[in-house]
Design a protein around this motif. Structure first.
Motif, PDB file in Angstrom:
ATOM      1  N   GLN A   1      35.831  31.497  83.533  1.00  0.00           N
ATOM      2  CA  GLN A   1      35.911  30.050  83.543  1.00  0.00           C
ATOM      3  C   GLN A   1      36.749  28.827  84.373  1.00  0.00           C
TER       4      GLN A   1
ATOM      5  N   TYR B   1      35.750  20.021  79.771  1.00  0.00           N
ATOM      6  CA  TYR B   1      36.021  19.563  77.413  1.00  0.00           C
ATOM      7  C   TYR B   1      36.799  20.511  77.038  1.00  0.00           C
TER       8      TYR B   1
ATOM      9  N   GLU C   1      34.568  25.011  79.759  1.00  0.00           N
ATOM     10  CA  GLU C   1      34.164  24.865  80.858  1.00  0.00           C
ATOM     11  C   GLU C   1      34.750  23.540  81.104  1.00  0.00           C
ATOM     12  N   LYS C   2      33.742  23.578  82.471  1.00  0.00           N
ATOM     13  CA  LYS C   2      34.720  21.763  83.390  1.00  0.00           C
ATOM     14  C   LYS C   2      34.505  20.713  81.935  1.00  0.00           C
TER      15      LYS C   2
ATOM     16  N   GLU D   1      39.022  32.821  88.810  1.00  0.00           N
ATOM     17  CA  GLU D   1      37.501  32.318  88.507  1.00  0.00           C
ATOM     18  C   GLU D   1      36.786  33.743  88.648  1.00  0.00           C
TER      19      GLU D   1
ATOM     20  N   LYS E   1      34.286  20.652  69.673  1.00  0.00           N
ATOM     21  CA  LYS E   1      34.813  20.384  71.034  1.00  0.00           C
ATOM     22  C   LYS E   1      35.002  18.775  71.655  1.00  0.00           C
TER      23      LYS E   1
END
Lengths: 567, 567
Positions: free
Chosen positions: B330, B365, B362-363, B325, B256
């Motif tokens: 996500q 990443y 996720e925001k 969303e 990540k």
């Protein structure tokens, strides 16, 4: 073309709504099919005829110096509003809105569209004259479409419009188009007459209609074989008779006779044993609210169109019974020209009349030995009666011949009606801005097809003039199962094609009688019948029009057909 | 034709609303004029081109066994209601009422009209096959007409419809038309490609589009020079890649990485220094209310039309941000294929990818070294990415060539869609009633004219292919006031006409430069320039396309032009 593969749906029966020969035969012979009221599918045979008609028109229009254009069928409303015809044209013009709610019409004629094009592009006398034409669909929402292609709602027209620096040049082009139209209809092999015509709603100075002569025609025309005068009966002029010398010496004393319940000319004629020619017919018309009396000889009819040319009013019509009594104080059926408070006009036909019968102005009475001049005043002698066969030619006095015809072409000298309304101007040699002088010239293309059939048919079917026939020759092997017959027919078919003829071969596996009937019905000018004598190298040529039959050697089929064509 | 008398209003400036070369040049060179939005007057030069295009189409259609008909432009609503398309067609179809309040449409296409004709006339297998065509106006009320003739509201089309006893025969005719169209566009002198195409709204089994190659074309196509494969990019298939052997052995550990505010592929590529080919693009679509995820290689685009062929739903569209969303939980821009609750489909382009970058779900990443199979399950590999030049041919693997093109023709195998809806049946050899199998075949006639210009022009104007040029030759006397020059030019003009060329002589009293500019702009293939050397019997021939110039003796002008034409 092979008949077995061709889309030629012939029929034995005429459709129930077909009233005239062209409508019946074009459907029966597989040239057209009705899609809806006033709308027709043109089938392959029909398209072939139309192409030949169009080709002749194009060649002659181009030769005359006109140039082909194609304008949209969707006409923006603004142009029709500008010319003042948007509201005038009435329900015959189909109107609709596009997705942005803008108004359009389906073009019934294209003066506005063409004037708009020319006013934008032509600025100088150097760019004139100009004659632009197009061939395409036109639309008129007839209230009662009938007679097949003759009065359809969607039809094909050739419309041309010319633009000039002055009246003189417009007139030169008018006669150029007159000659061109004469060549066009002559090349189509049609018997026709160019007749003087009323200019009608479209306006303008003078016009000719081109009429295909046919007994079933809706129009009447007269012509003179001596001097060439020819006119539609809506326009034809009477020769003005001389006032007989010493007519007063013949005058007898006027007498009132009792004619109980005898009103109509025929009734009076019978009751008093006087021919209609010696009875005065008196009619009352309302012209823009004013009443006028019009006298004609008893055996004659007032021609409405001619009447309107004399009495130019917005509203011109016959008076009602109530109006007659109100304006004359006399009872209908017994109207007298004597003592009338409204003016009395008399048709030319009244001039030679002496000692005639007229109404007495009171119920159940007529007068005998009435004479104009002595008994009543004629305000003016006018020309309003319909001209008939046998009448004297207005030009030379020879007897006129009367025929019925179908209007297939119309030429107009328009003048400046549209160019003034739409500001189509040019700058002349001296720098002065002037409106263009216009002419317009139409041919009903689909109507020509129908008119050709009206003029050329018999009980067996259509008889196409050679130049516009869907095929020149049909080759008919009487039995396609016999090799010799089939091979001979195919050989002739190929030879004729090679020699430039439009040929169809009836290669269907069907009885000879069935094929002969179809060939006659479709109306192809020459039939080459290949039968038993094929084994001896002999076939038969049948001329559709005359019914003549010739036995000829296979090798001489082309030669014989050329000979029959007169060259 | 004499230029001085011809209606050829050339212009120096392009109209403000003209965006593409054909629109600009056809107006500037005097072929067309705008009448209103999407409506054009076709001027004499344009009509000449259209006639040549139409003639080639007619000759080849007739040769292929098709027969010409003419159906009304006014289509009764009943027929469209019967086929189910009255409401489906939408605002592109112009609707109106006649004086009796009956509904009609201005025909945008004629499946209903022709099926109605054929169902009434054809009853037996013996009358089939049948291929009927027409050339005429069609109407589509485009919401935003543009590009001149390319996307007009009123245009000329050749539409053909064929009827057959079975699928096999319909397919035979389909390929007959394929060959016919190829001959047609070849004869017109156009560079074109027949490409496999999507069948779209009209339905049916398969179809080809005929594309005129031009850089300004709205459509994209790819073709293979090795095996002949050619397809519109709306249809072109990707060659399915092999899954690399031992790909698992290359797998690296997934990591990540922090990618603050880095969302779009280009941004990720730059931030992580990874080429787009190694980044996974993940999209969410809604198919009839259900969400699906689709992965493609980062440098590829999903082709909407191909996507709709895979996911056949009534409503197919990209999901909104809210829907993404809602269905995935996500954030958009960081979507991850890992741990998704909706199915993940992957385009063929994803198959060879290993150790790629994808969103982390996720925001801010992303993940590196992601691998399908190990990290997430692909429900199915599908072919939805747009094919590009350089990609492997799906047939033979050779690199594909990509071009832009203009669709000028389209052939469809329709099947029984219309014959079933409208009950167009026939009785077969065994007495069984069956629906006819249909095909349909269109050519945009006015569009061909525009496409020819898009393909053939330069800075000076149009360069017409010889076969569809308004004139073959323009004779240009540089000074009409000099008798020798004028006489020589007139002599050449007459000779060329006699030899069968379409010729125009620029007999205007104007400067040579002005005449040369017009000749280049109008684009006539050969210019014969008569200048000073006329006194020596020498003139110049300029080839518009190549710019080559040849000095030739007056007597050899015809010979030289024939030689340049390659015969």
């Amino acid at each position: 073309m092979r008949f077995s593969r061709a889309f030629i749906p012939t029929m034995k029966e005429s459709p129930a709504d077909a009233e005239i020969p062209s409508h019946k035969l074009l459907i029966r012979a597989g040239f057209i099919r009705k899609k809806a009221s006033g709308l027709y599918d043109i089938l392959p045979l029909g398209v072939r005829v139309l192409h030949k008609i169009e080709r002749i028109i194009r060649e002659e229009m181009d030769r005359a110096g006109a140039q082909e254009v194609l304008l949209p069928i969707m006409h923006p409303a603004e142009l029709w509003i500008e010319s003042g015809r948007w509201d005038v044209y009435g329900k015959e013009m189909i109107k609709f809105k596009d997705r942005h709610e803008r108004d359009y019409a389906l073009g019934p004629t294209a003066e506005e569209m063409i004037t708009d094009l020319v006013r934008k592009e032509v600025k100088s006398y150097k760019d004139l004259p100009l004659n632009l034409y197009q061939i395409g669909r036109k639309f008129r929402d007839e209230i009662r479409p009938r007679f097949g292609l003759m009065r359809a709602r969607e039809f094909i027209m050739k419309d041309a419009y010319s633009f000039h620096v002055n009246d003189e040049d417009a007139e030169r082009e008018y006669w150029n188009m007159y000659e061109t139209y004469s060549r066009i209809f002559k090349r189509m092999g049609l018997e026709f007459k160019a007749v003087e015509a009323d200019t009608g709603e479209i306006g303008g100075k003078f016009s000719h209609e081109f009429m295909v002569i046919a007994d079933t025609g809706e129009s009447k025309l007269v012509y003179c074989e001596k001097c060439g005068y020819a006119a539609s009966t809506e326009k034809a002029a009477q020769r003005k008779p001389e006032v007989p010398e010493n007519r007063e010496s013949e005058f007898k004393e006027c007498q009132k006779v009792h004619t109980p319940n005898v009103k109509r000319i025929e009734e009076v004629s019978e009751y008093l044993s006087v021919p209609p020619e010696r009875i005065l017919k008196l009619l009352v018309y309302i012209v823009d609210g004013e009443a006028v009396a019009v006298a004609v000889r008893g055996d004659r009819e007032v021609e409405e169109t001619k009447f309107k040319q004399v009495f130019r009013g917005k509203e011109v019509r016959l008076a009602t019974d109530e109006e007659i009594e109100k304006f004359t104080g006399q009872p209908k059926g017994f109207l007298s020209p004597i003592g009338l408070s409204i003016p009395v006009y008399a048709d030319y036909s009244v001039i030679p009349m002496v000692n005639f019968v007229a109404g007495a102005g009171e119920k159940d009475y007529h007068l005998q030995n009435v004479n104009w001049g002595r008994d009543f005043v004629v305000k003016e002698f006018i020309d309003v009666a319909e001209v008939r066969g046998g009448d004297s030619c207005p030009n030379c006095g020879a007897p006129l011949i009367e025929k019925r015809g179908i209007e297939v072409g119309h030429i107009f000298k328009l003048g400046t009606k549209y160019s003034e309304a739409m500001n189509a101007t040019f700058v002349d040699e001296n720098g002065v801005e002037k409106p263009m002088v216009m002419g317009c010239y139409g041919i009903g293309v689909t109507r020509v097809m129908a008119a050709a059939v009206e003029q050329n048919h018999d009980d067996d079917g259509i008889i196409w003039p050679y130049e516009i026939a869907p095929f020149h020759v049909i080759v008919i092997p009487v039995n396609v199962k016999k090799e010799e017959i089939r091979n001979t027919a195919e050989e002739i078919y190929e030879t004729l094609q090679r020699e430039g003829f439009d040929v169809i071969i009836d290669d269907r596996n069907a009885r000879p009688g069935f094929k002969f009937k179809d060939a006659d019905l479709i109306g192809i000018p020459f039939q080459v019948i290949v039968g038993k004598k094929a084994s001896e190298g002999i076939v038969e040529i049948k001329v559709r029009k005359s019914g003549e039959r010739f036995e000829v050697p296979v090798k001489e089929v082309v030669k014989k057909i050329r000979e029959l064509l007169g060259g």
